[in-house]
Structures are given as structure tokens and as C-alpha cells.
Design a protein around this motif. Structure first.
Motif, PDB file in Angstrom:
ATOM      1  N   ASP A 119      -3.309   3.560  -4.159  1.00  8.97           N
ATOM      2  CA  ASP A 119      -4.598   4.477  -4.708  1.00  8.97           C
ATOM      3  C   ASP A 119      -5.968   3.787  -4.041  1.00  8.97           C
ATOM      4  O   ASP A 119      -7.120   4.366  -4.142  1.00  8.97           O
ATOM      5  CB  ASP A 119      -4.693   4.645  -6.034  1.00  8.97           C
ATOM      6  CG  ASP A 119      -4.577   3.153  -6.792  1.00  8.97           C
ATOM      7  OD1 ASP A 119      -3.873   2.188  -6.188  1.00  8.97           O
ATOM      8  OD2 ASP A 119      -5.481   3.143  -7.872  1.00  8.97           O
ATOM      9  N   LEU A 120      -5.745   2.785  -3.263  1.00  6.06           N
ATOM     10  CA  LEU A 120      -7.050   2.021  -2.609  1.00  6.06           C
ATOM     11  C   LEU A 120      -7.239   2.257  -1.445  1.00  6.06           C
ATOM     12  O   LEU A 120      -6.228   2.478  -0.552  1.00  6.06           O
ATOM     13  CB  LEU A 120      -6.447   0.560  -2.752  1.00  6.06           C
ATOM     14  CG  LEU A 120      -6.449   0.064  -4.312  1.00  6.06           C
ATOM     15  CD1 LEU A 120      -6.021  -1.484  -4.302  1.00  6.06           C
ATOM     16  CD2 LEU A 120      -7.662   0.355  -5.227  1.00  6.06           C
ATOM     17  N   ARG A 165       0.818  -1.354  -0.041  1.00  9.05           N
ATOM     18  CA  ARG A 165      -0.121  -0.134   0.166  1.00  9.05           C
ATOM     19  C   ARG A 165       0.852   1.424   0.108  1.00  9.05           C
ATOM     20  O   ARG A 165       0.145   2.412  -0.030  1.00  9.05           O
ATOM     21  CB  ARG A 165      -1.093   0.124   1.198  1.00  9.05           C
ATOM     22  CG  ARG A 165      -2.003  -0.804   0.898  1.00  9.05           C
ATOM     23  CD  ARG A 165      -3.263  -0.985   2.101  1.00  9.05           C
ATOM     24  NE  ARG A 165      -4.229  -1.869   1.948  1.00  9.05           N
ATOM     25  CZ  ARG A 165      -5.368  -1.228   1.267  1.00  9.05           C
ATOM     26  NH1 ARG A 165      -5.397  -0.077   0.702  1.00  9.05           N
ATOM     27  NH2 ARG A 165      -6.511  -2.160   0.747  1.00  9.05           N
ATOM     28  N   SER A 207     -14.916  -2.932  -2.231  1.00  9.15           N
ATOM     29  CA  SER A 207     -14.519  -3.194  -3.457  1.00  9.15           C
ATOM     30  C   SER A 207     -12.991  -2.716  -3.722  1.00  9.15           C
ATOM     31  O   SER A 207     -12.262  -3.204  -4.644  1.00  9.15           O
ATOM     32  CB  SER A 207     -15.435  -2.016  -4.347  1.00  9.15           C
ATOM     33  OG  SER A 207     -15.167  -0.699  -3.806  1.00  9.15           O
ATOM     34  N   ASP A 208     -12.588  -1.832  -2.802  1.00 12.69           N
ATOM     35  CA  ASP A 208     -11.289  -1.562  -2.804  1.00 12.69           C
ATOM     36  C   ASP A 208     -10.233  -2.701  -2.190  1.00 12.69           C
ATOM     37  O   ASP A 208      -9.276  -3.104  -2.897  1.00 12.69           O
ATOM     38  CB  ASP A 208     -10.730  -0.291  -1.759  1.00 12.69           C
ATOM     39  CG  ASP A 208     -10.835   0.977  -2.466  1.00 12.69           C
ATOM     40  OD1 ASP A 208     -11.465   0.757  -3.741  1.00 12.69           O
ATOM     41  OD2 ASP A 208     -10.885   2.041  -2.032  1.00 12.69           O
ATOM     42  N   ARG A 209     -10.766  -3.369  -1.171  1.00 17.55           N
ATOM     43  CA  ARG A 209     -10.113  -4.690  -0.780  1.00 17.55           C
ATOM     44  C   ARG A 209     -10.072  -5.682  -1.659  1.00 17.55           C
ATOM     45  O   ARG A 209      -8.938  -6.516  -2.120  1.00 17.55           O
ATOM     46  CB  ARG A 209     -10.626  -5.136   0.599  1.00 17.55           C
ATOM     47  CG  ARG A 209     -10.482  -4.295   1.600  1.00 17.55           C
ATOM     48  CD  ARG A 209     -11.309  -4.841   2.882  1.00 17.55           C
ATOM     49  NE  ARG A 209     -11.284  -4.284   4.227  1.00 17.55           N
ATOM     50  CZ  ARG A 209     -10.231  -4.467   5.014  1.00 17.55           C
ATOM     51  NH1 ARG A 209      -9.412  -5.228   4.549  1.00 17.55           N
ATOM     52  NH2 ARG A 209     -10.432  -3.623   6.048  1.00 17.55           N
ATOM     53  N   CYS A 211      -0.540  -0.431  -4.605  1.00 16.79           N
ATOM     54  CA  CYS A 211      -1.942  -0.307  -4.045  1.00 16.79           C
ATOM     55  C   CYS A 211      -1.981   1.082  -3.218  1.00 16.79           C
ATOM     56  O   CYS A 211      -3.295   1.027  -2.455  1.00 16.79           O
ATOM     57  CB  CYS A 211      -2.388  -1.501  -3.325  1.00 16.79           C
ATOM     58  SG  CYS A 211      -2.274  -2.876  -4.116  1.00 16.79           S
ATOM     59  N   ARG A 245      -4.882  -7.405  -7.558  1.00 19.52           N
ATOM     60  CA  ARG A 245      -3.653  -7.023  -7.952  1.00 19.52           C
ATOM     61  C   ARG A 245      -2.402  -7.640  -7.506  1.00 19.52           C
ATOM     62  O   ARG A 245      -1.491  -8.029  -7.970  1.00 19.52           O
ATOM     63  CB  ARG A 245      -3.305  -5.586  -7.534  1.00 19.52           C
ATOM     64  CG  ARG A 245      -4.278  -4.435  -8.446  1.00 19.52           C
ATOM     65  CD  ARG A 245      -3.836  -2.811  -7.803  1.00 19.52           C
ATOM     66  NE  ARG A 245      -4.924  -2.104  -8.468  1.00 19.52           N
ATOM     67  CZ  ARG A 245      -4.850  -0.748  -8.009  1.00 19.52           C
ATOM     68  NH1 ARG A 245      -3.889  -0.330  -7.189  1.00 19.52           N
ATOM     69  NH2 ARG A 245      -5.678   0.048  -8.521  1.00 19.52           N
ATOM     70  N   GLU A 296     -10.051  -5.069  -5.059  1.00 18.70           N
ATOM     71  CA  GLU A 296      -9.039  -4.591  -6.159  1.00 18.70           C
ATOM     72  C   GLU A 296      -7.692  -4.909  -5.736  1.00 18.70           C
ATOM     73  O   GLU A 296      -6.527  -5.261  -6.330  1.00 18.70           O
ATOM     74  CB  GLU A 296      -9.174  -3.335  -6.468  1.00 18.70           C
ATOM     75  CG  GLU A 296      -8.129  -2.916  -7.571  1.00 18.70           C
ATOM     76  CD  GLU A 296      -8.182  -3.548  -8.623  1.00 18.70           C
ATOM     77  OE1 GLU A 296      -7.114  -3.303  -9.426  1.00 18.70           O
ATOM     78  OE2 GLU A 296      -8.857  -4.432  -9.125  1.00 18.70           O
ATOM     79  N   ASN A 297      -7.510  -4.726  -4.366  1.00 17.81           N
ATOM     80  CA  ASN A 297      -6.004  -4.867  -3.677  1.00 17.81           C
ATOM     81  C   ASN A 297      -5.766  -6.521  -3.747  1.00 17.81           C
ATOM     82  O   ASN A 297      -4.613  -6.639  -4.181  1.00 17.81           O
ATOM     83  CB  ASN A 297      -6.070  -4.412  -2.088  1.00 17.81           C
ATOM     84  CG  ASN A 297      -5.099  -4.682  -1.458  1.00 17.81           C
ATOM     85  OD1 ASN A 297      -3.836  -3.956  -1.774  1.00 17.81           O
ATOM     86  ND2 ASN A 297      -4.683  -5.333  -0.460  1.00 17.81           N
TER      87      ASN A 297
END
Length: 202
Positions: free
Chosen positions: A78-79, A72, A84-86, A76, A92, A88-89
Motif C-alpha cells: 500500500d506504500l 512491496r 513519508s511512504d519510504r 508494504c 515496518r 513508513e516502509n
């Protein structure tokens, strides 16, 4: 959460390497795998991950740890921590782990990764034959007592939103490849079991 479709799929062609998977295995003398450590904050994931990395290097294996906090700072950054962010994390990280496995490395990941659907997507991306799901099952009460970063205290005070175990859910694995409770098991035993899961002598 499924990855978004390619915007211009007709313009993209997959280029095959002239180096085979067996070539890399023979060169590095190891089987590429991803050890996916999942569990609550404070369960011991990062401590185990970096200890396993060191133990593998000492055994002349090439390994690298992808840690939740570390990624992070860059990949990551930007998350946030919404569902939803978790997701995408995790997507990736799974893609990065997949590439590193293709390069022949052993990857250790340390992520809360609270949702079963996201962990299943990670398994699909990385490949079932390379994915070792390890549930660090240390109970919430013990994790909260440890609270190494003071996050539980902040979450209980309402200063942190969407904090897993307090204001956001954690979906435990139904059938992990390995289950470790760092409260009940000695650290050395946890490490031995991780090495055994990789079929490497402890």
C-alpha cells in the motif's frame, strides 16, 4: 519519522514470553542480529543479501532475507515512494526484523533506505546491539551503468518520480559498521567481510 502513538494505549498490555533470549540462543546456537544493507539501486544489496543468507544456512545458522522488492508485494504493497511512504516502509521492516530477532533469527535486509533518520529509527527499533549497518557504497555511475531493472533509464527519461540518486536524495551513512563497494571489492571478499561482521567464520 516517529511511529504514530497508540490509539488506545490503556487497553494494551505487553505479555512476556516464558522463553528467554538466552533460551533461544542456546537452542539455535546463534546470536540474533540484523544486517541492514543500504545503498543505491544496482549497488549489489540484494545479490549480497541472498548470498549471505545461503552462506549462513550452509553454516547451520537460521537466517532470512527481507528484500525491498519482495516486501512491496505484500506487507508494504500500500506504500508508494514518497519520503513519508519510504519512512513508513522502513519502520515496518524494522518492526518485522525486531520480531524475527526476538525469535532468535539472523535477519538480512536489502533496502535503499535513503534517509539517515529512517535508518536511525530502524536501529532504535531493532536495538543497537543487534543492528549492523552495512553501506554498499558502489558509486552512482556504476549502479547506473548496471541498471539491472532499467530504472535509471526510466528515471532519466522522466518516467519515474522520486527515484533515489536521480530525482530523490540518498543520504550516505556517516559511520556505517561496514562499508562495501561491489565495484572495487571481489564478491567473495564482500561476503567474507559480512560473515566476519557477524562473527562467523567464512
Amino acid at each position: 519519522m516517529t511511529p504514530p502513538p497508540l490509539t488506545e494505549p490503556n487497553l494494551l498490555v505487553w505479555h512476556r514470553s516464558q522463553v528467554s533470549d538466552s533460551d533461544r540462543r542456546r537452542l539455535l546456537k546463534q546470536n540474533p542480529s540484523t544486517v541492514w544493507l543500504t545503498g543505491l539501486s544496482g549497488s549489489g544489496k540484494s545479490t549480497l543479501a541472498f548470498a549471505l543468507e545461503k552462506a549462513l544456512i550452509e553454516r547451520n545458522k537460521i537466517a532470512y532475507t527481507l528484500d525491498g522488492d519482495n516486501v512491496r508485494h505484500g506487507l508494504c504493497r500500500d506504500l508508494g515512494f514518497t519520503a513519508s511512504d519510504r519512512s513508513e516502509n522502513i519502520r515496518r521492516i524494522a518492526e518485522v526484523a525486531h520480531l524475527m530477532n526476538d525469535a532468535g533469527l539472523i535477519v538480512i535486509t536489502s533496502f535503499i533506505s535513503p534517509y539517515r533518520e529512517d535508518r536511525e529509527l530502524a536501529r532504535q527499533i531493532i536495538g543497537t546491539d543487534r543492528f549492523i549497518e552495512v553501506f554498499v557504497s558502489t558509486p552512482l555511475a556504476i549502479c547506473e551503468k548496471r541498471d539491472p531493472k532499467g530504472l535509471y533509464q526510466k528515471a532519466r527519461a522522466g518516467e519515474l518520480k522520486d527515484f533515489t540518486g536521480v530525482s530523490a536524495p540518498y543520504e550516505a551513512p556517516d559511520s556505517p559498521d561496514l562499508l562495501l563497494n561491489t565495484h572495487d571489492l571481489a564478491f567473495s571478499e564482500c561476503l567474507k567481510q559480512l560473515l566476519r561482521a557477524l562473527e562467523i567464520d567464512s
